[in-house]
Design a protein around this motif. Structure first.
Motif, short mmCIF file in Angstrom:
data_model
loop_
_atom_site.label_atom_id
_atom_site.label_comp_id
_atom_site.label_asym_id
_atom_site.label_seq_id
_atom_site.Cartn_x
_atom_site.Cartn_y
_atom_site.Cartn_z
N GLY A 228 0.80 -1.22 0.00
CA GLY A 228 0.00 0.00 0.00
C GLY A 228 0.83 1.27 0.00
N ILE A 229 1.95 1.26 -0.75
CA ILE A 229 2.83 2.43 -0.84
C ILE A 229 3.03 2.80 -2.30
CG2 ILE A 229 4.01 1.90 1.33
CD1 ILE A 229 6.29 0.68 -0.28
N PRO A 230 3.49 4.04 -2.61
CA PRO A 230 3.74 4.42 -4.01
C PRO A 230 4.84 3.57 -4.64
CG PRO A 230 3.69 6.35 -2.57
CD PRO A 230 3.72 5.15 -1.68
N PHE A 231 4.75 3.43 -5.94
CA PHE A 231 5.75 2.64 -6.67
C PHE A 231 7.16 3.18 -6.45
CE2 PHE A 231 2.72 1.05 -10.29
CZ PHE A 231 1.86 0.55 -9.33
N ASN A 232 7.30 4.52 -6.32
CA ASN A 232 8.64 5.10 -6.23
C ASN A 232 9.34 4.80 -4.91
OD1 ASN A 232 7.34 6.83 -4.46
ND2 ASN A 232 7.67 8.68 -5.66
N ARG A 233 8.64 4.17 -3.97
CA ARG A 233 9.28 3.77 -2.71
C ARG A 233 9.93 2.39 -2.82
NH1 ARG A 233 7.07 6.70 1.70
NH2 ARG A 233 6.64 8.79 0.89
N VAL A 234 9.71 1.72 -3.94
CA VAL A 234 10.24 0.36 -4.13
C VAL A 234 11.25 0.38 -5.27
CG1 VAL A 234 9.70 -2.04 -4.67
CG2 VAL A 234 8.09 -0.67 -3.32
N VAL A 235 12.44 -0.11 -4.99
CA VAL A 235 13.47 -0.26 -6.02
C VAL A 235 13.81 -1.73 -6.15
CG1 VAL A 235 15.85 0.24 -6.68
CG2 VAL A 235 14.45 2.02 -5.62
N VAL A 236 13.72 -2.24 -7.37
CA VAL A 236 14.07 -3.64 -7.64
C VAL A 236 15.38 -3.67 -8.40
CG1 VAL A 236 13.35 -5.81 -8.70
CG2 VAL A 236 11.64 -4.29 -7.68
N ASP A 237 16.30 -4.47 -7.91
CA ASP A 237 17.64 -4.60 -8.49
C ASP A 237 17.82 -6.04 -8.94
OD1 ASP A 237 20.56 -5.33 -8.38
OD2 ASP A 237 20.79 -3.20 -7.90
N MET A 238 18.18 -6.24 -10.22
CA MET A 238 18.34 -7.59 -10.75
C MET A 238 19.61 -7.64 -11.59
SD MET A 238 17.95 -10.63 -11.80
CE MET A 238 18.27 -10.35 -13.52
N LYS A 239 20.68 -8.21 -11.02
CA LYS A 239 21.95 -8.30 -11.74
C LYS A 239 21.96 -9.46 -12.72
CE LYS A 239 26.30 -7.71 -12.81
NZ LYS A 239 26.69 -6.62 -13.73
N ARG A 240 21.64 -10.64 -12.24
CA ARG A 240 21.62 -11.83 -13.10
C ARG A 240 20.76 -12.90 -12.47
NH1 ARG A 240 26.95 -11.85 -11.31
NH2 ARG A 240 27.75 -11.30 -13.37
N MET A 241 20.22 -13.76 -13.32
CA MET A 241 19.49 -14.95 -12.87
C MET A 241 20.27 -16.20 -13.26
SD MET A 241 15.59 -14.23 -14.05
CE MET A 241 16.07 -13.00 -15.26
N GLY A 242 20.10 -17.23 -12.47
CA GLY A 242 20.64 -18.53 -12.85
C GLY A 242 19.63 -19.32 -13.65
N GLY A 243 19.13 -18.68 -14.71
CA GLY A 243 18.12 -19.30 -15.56
C GLY A 243 16.73 -18.80 -15.22
N GLY A 244 15.92 -18.68 -16.25
CA GLY A 244 14.54 -18.23 -16.08
C GLY A 244 13.58 -19.01 -16.94
N PHE A 245 13.80 -18.97 -18.28
CA PHE A 245 13.02 -19.73 -19.25
C PHE A 245 11.53 -19.40 -19.24
CE2 PHE A 245 16.49 -22.67 -17.78
CZ PHE A 245 17.33 -22.45 -18.85
N GLY A 246 11.14 -18.29 -18.63
CA GLY A 246 9.74 -17.93 -18.52
C GLY A 246 9.17 -18.14 -17.13
N GLY A 247 9.80 -19.01 -16.34
CA GLY A 247 9.30 -19.33 -15.02
C GLY A 247 9.44 -18.19 -14.03
N LYS A 248 10.20 -17.17 -14.39
CA LYS A 248 10.38 -16.01 -13.51
C LYS A 248 9.84 -14.74 -14.15
CE LYS A 248 14.41 -18.18 -11.38
NZ LYS A 248 15.88 -18.13 -11.19
N GLU A 249 8.94 -14.90 -15.15
CA GLU A 249 8.32 -13.73 -15.77
C GLU A 249 7.24 -13.15 -14.87
OE1 GLU A 249 5.92 -12.39 -19.83
OE2 GLU A 249 6.99 -14.30 -19.80
N THR A 250 6.34 -13.99 -14.39
CA THR A 250 5.30 -13.52 -13.46
C THR A 250 5.45 -14.15 -12.08
OG1 THR A 250 3.75 -15.27 -14.13
CG2 THR A 250 3.62 -13.15 -15.31
N GLN A 251 5.93 -15.38 -12.02
CA GLN A 251 5.84 -16.13 -10.78
C GLN A 251 6.99 -15.89 -9.82
OE1 GLN A 251 4.29 -20.09 -11.05
NE2 GLN A 251 2.64 -19.45 -12.40
N ALA A 252 7.88 -14.97 -10.15
CA ALA A 252 8.89 -14.54 -9.18
C ALA A 252 8.32 -13.49 -8.24
CB ALA A 252 10.11 -13.98 -9.91
N ALA A 253 7.26 -12.80 -8.65
CA ALA A 253 6.77 -11.64 -7.90
C ALA A 253 6.20 -12.00 -6.54
CB ALA A 253 5.72 -10.90 -8.73
N GLY A 254 5.49 -13.11 -6.45
CA GLY A 254 4.84 -13.46 -5.19
C GLY A 254 5.80 -13.63 -4.04
N TRP A 255 6.96 -14.19 -4.30
CA TRP A 255 7.94 -14.43 -3.23
C TRP A 255 8.55 -13.10 -2.77
CZ3 TRP A 255 5.88 -18.71 -2.65
CH2 TRP A 255 5.53 -19.51 -3.74
#
Length: 790
Positions: A228-255
């Protein structure tokens, strides 16, 4: 055997210090192999960092009647426990349509659904604590199969159809008719790095999120909405993944969202890492499909009318299934012209984890039905399957309109097939295989050549956009941030090459930074094979803006025309003046010229009118073809992949080494999908294949002994893509269909030629495990006997 040397020879004339077109190594290659590459789980822990675990449902369908978490709260090391009642903001994190509750407290829709989460002082203590929960359920009968869902009319989204002409009349009037079906199994992403997020509270009530995600902007949005906060209060940093293949397109968000709620409650950093078995249990997979066809065709095997139905098992929620089944429909033609055609797609709701994006995004499942049709027509007429495929290919001037009314432009598929036939010795090997089969009683060979035509673009139009930020420092070094994510595919390497090419500098002088939502906002996911197409163009745009400023400065400073200025080999020629790139940058800095710029790109030409099922959903098509040869043991069903020859069109390759690596990797992953990777659930909806002991991904021993991969030469993309390259992430995956088709050929060859009855068609669902191959051999022998008796 790689043919990089041949590719590089063709690029000698266009090489520059910018390195576009050269086979340079992946920017993190040495760190990958030495273990120095830092992934989310490798980051230094914050002071007092906590570790999270998730309590999951142990039924597939029903209601929670009572829940007692007192023992969980009292467990050793537990600092906080959250349920749905602790969510102050949005509780549904569905990426497109609602239906994905972050936690549930009443209805249970799949075995493994998240009910509560725990933060403890260690990962082990958190896992031990969640096991202490006491939850009572009222179970209901789950819907677990596509057949059950269709019977119950259980869908996550309404059906969709597309058509051209009158398929029913064309089928009825054709000389020959066939009908059939194929079941296509799902696939686990099996990324080396599982789902993980690390969240740190900030002083302003926000969060810094380190997430192994293909879509950082969506993680930012959902974390903010859940808190319940503005988007600008959240910063997401993603350097690299050890594989994704689509499985981390939407389903990474919940965790990330769950970790953020726990971090907000405790005001401590929280890391949430799923164990492999939990990851496989709780996250979606490639959609299993069951596809059906009715087709009418002439004596040469040319299709005159066809009716296709593709049924996707979507799991319990919409997730991305609407677009995935759409793409299956878009690719149900593959490389073939279907004159009178009707295609219907059903989005079946079942009580399993919500299935999601996977390399190809539904395209592979759609292609399988038409390749099944091609083989079935050939076997019914007693023709070579390749002859039937070639007879049905899209044309260049006519017979070139898709079922969704897009014109197939710049079509070189027939030319590629001819080239591959020659380079792979297809005709000679067919004869050699016939000779081998005639003399071998139990071991039988099969061969198949199949094409790939894959559309490139997000089918959701608004996602076809990208941004980038470039900063040049006064020592001449360049920093690039773009909206794409690196998951091992070499995106950052190609972006560095593109920027270096614009400035005429060495690629080592360009650094691509971690993807961050505070540097490039509102970025699309890295998916749909569009990572380089979109972000490469955005980075080029930013670089060209700065370069133009440098040119304008040089024109004024050196009193020369802009035509007299050139950038190459880390230097600038300005008329009679020659200076290094660093010197020009420093002069521009002292003259107060901005050395920073954003860039933006949006894909032109694309649109789709879904109501009328017409449009141009794809900017262009990527083409490829593969020949695979297999050997089966008709007594056991075991088989070997003997040889594979691939010819693939990547346009003007930005980096041949990376492109060939993507082709090899995509093909092998496709082989796993079609042959060994089998998912099993029990009748209560619990997934039984939850790790490498029970789920078999391909090993190096499963790769073909002879593996020839070649890039099509002298074939620039005629659309204005980045340096006229073509996408390479997803299309090679479907080259593996040739293995499945070759297995069918070998199964057909289990019956000696002299005993073979025309019209008996080998049936082979996927994954084509040895058990299924053996059953198919036994079935075709029985069918031949029945046909002979009749």
């Amino acid at each position: 055997m790689r043919k990089l040397s041949d590719v590089d020879k063709g690029l000698k004339g266009k090489k520059s210090s910018g390195a576009v077109g050269q086979s340079i190594k992946h920017e993190s290659a040495e760190m990958h192999v030495t273990g120095k590459a830092v992934y989310t789980d490798d980051k230094l822990e914050s002071l007092g960092q906590l570790h999270a675990a998730v309590g999951m449902a142990t039924i597939a369908s029903g209601h929670i009647t009572a829940i007692d978490l007192s023992a969980v709260r009292a467990a050793q090391g537990v600092v906080a426990v959250i349920t749905l009642d602790d969510i102050v903001g949005h509780t549904d994190i569905g990426p497109v349509f609602p239906g994905d509750p972050i936690l549930t407290k009443d209805v249970v829709e799949f075995y493994g659904q998240a009910i509560f989460a725990v933060a403890a002082t260690s990962h082990e203590l958190a896992k031990q604590a969640v096991a202490l929960a006491k939850i009572d359920y009222q179970e209901t009968t789950p819907v677990l199969t596509i057949e059950q869902a269709l019977k119950a009319k259980s869908f996550v989204r309404p059906p969709h159809s597309m058509k051209r002409g009158d398929s029913a009349s064309a089928i009825e009037q054709a000389k020959h008719q066939l009908s059939g079906q194929i079941a296509i199994g799902g696939q686990e992403h099996f990324y080396l790095e599982g789902q993980i997020a690390s969240v740190i509270p900030t002083e302003d009530g926000g969060m810094t999120v380190y997430s192994s995600s293909q879509h950082p902007a969506e993680v930012q949005k959902l974390v903010a909405e859940v808190l319940g906060i503005p988007f600008n209060r959240v910063v997401v940093d993603m350097k690299r993944m050890g594989g994704g293949f689509g499985g981390k397109e939407t389903q990474a968000a919940g965790w990330s969202c769950l970790a953020a709620v726990l971090a907000n409650k405790t005001q401590k950093a929280v890391k949430l890492r799923l164990n492999r078995s939990d990851d496989m249990m709780m996250t979606g997979k490639r959609h299993p499909f069951e596809n059906h066809y009715q087709v009418g065709f002439n004596g040469q095997g040319v299709i005159e009318g066809i009716d296709l139905t593709v049924n996707g098992n979507c799991g319990y929620s919409p997730d991305l299934s609407d677009a995935i089944v759409d793409r299956a429909m878009f690719h149900a033609d593959n490389g073939y012209y279907l004159d009178h055609v009707s295609i219907t797609g059903n989005r079946c709701k079942t009580n399993t984890a919500s299935n999601t994006a996977f390399r190809g995004f539904g395209g592979p499942q759609g292609m399988m039905i038409i390749e099944c049709v091609m083989d079935d027509i050939a076997y019914s007429l007693g023709l070579d399957p390749l002859a039937v495929r070639k007879a049905n290919l899209y044309g260049t001037d006519t017979r070139n309109i898709t079922p969704y009314h897009q014109q197939v432009e710049h079509n070189n598929l027939a030319e590629m097939i001819t080239k591959l036939e020659l380079s792979s010795r297809y005709a000679e090997r067919c004869q050699e295989i016939d000779d081998f089969n005639a003399s071998s009683k139990f071991l039988k060979k099969g061969i198949s050549l199949t094409p790939v035509k894959f559309g490139i673009s997000f089918t959701a139009q608004h996602l076809n956009q990208a941004g980038a930020l470039i900063n040049i420092y006064t020592d001449g070094s360049v920093d690039v941030t773009h909206g794409g994510t690196e998951m091992g595919q070499g995106l950052h390497t190609k972006i560095a090459q593109i920027v270096a090419q614009v400035f005429g500098i060495a690629v080592d002088n360009v650094k691509v930074s971690a993807t961050r939502t505070d540097k490039v906002p509102n970025a699309s996911p890295t998916a749909a094979s569009s990572g380089t197409d979109l972000n490469g163009k955005a980075a080029q745009n930013a670089a060209q803006t700065i370069k133009q400023r440098l040119i304008d400065f040089a024109v004024e400073h050196f009193a020369v025309d802009s035509d007299d200025i050139s950038f190459s080999d880390d230097a600038i020629d300005a008329g009679q003046h020659k200076l290094s790139f660093v010197e020009l940058v420093q002069k521009a800095y002292f003259a107060r010229v901005s050395l920073s710029s954003t860039g933006f790109y949006r894909t032109p030409k694309i649109y789709y009118d879904r109501e009328n099922a017409q449009g141009r959903p794809f900017f262009y098509f990527a083409m490829g073809a593969s020949v695979s040869e297999v050997l089966i043991d008709t007594l056991t069903g075991e088989y070997k992949l003997l040889q594979t020859d691939i010819l693939h069109d990547v346009g003007d390759s930005l980096n041949p080494a990376i492109d060939i690596g993507q082709i090899e990797g995509g093909y092998i992953q496709g082989v796993g999908w079609l042959t060994t990777e089998e998912l099993h659930w029990n009748d209560k909806g619990r997934l039984l294949t939850t790790g490498p002991a029970t789920y078999k991904i391909p090993a190096i021993s499963d790769a073909p002994k002879v593996f020839n991969v070649e890039l099509l030469k002298d074939s620039p993309n005629r659309e204005a893509t980045i340096y006229h390259s073509k996408a390479v992430g997803e299309p090679p995956f479907m080259l593996a269909i040739s293995v499945w088709s070759a297995l069918r050929a070998a199964i057909a060859n289990a019956v000696p030629v002299q005993d073979r009855v025309k019209g008996v068609i080998p049936s082979l669902d996927t994954p084509a495990t040895p058990e299924r191959v053996l059953k198919a051999v036994q079935l075709i022998n029985a069918q031949q006997g029945i046909a002979t008796d009749e």
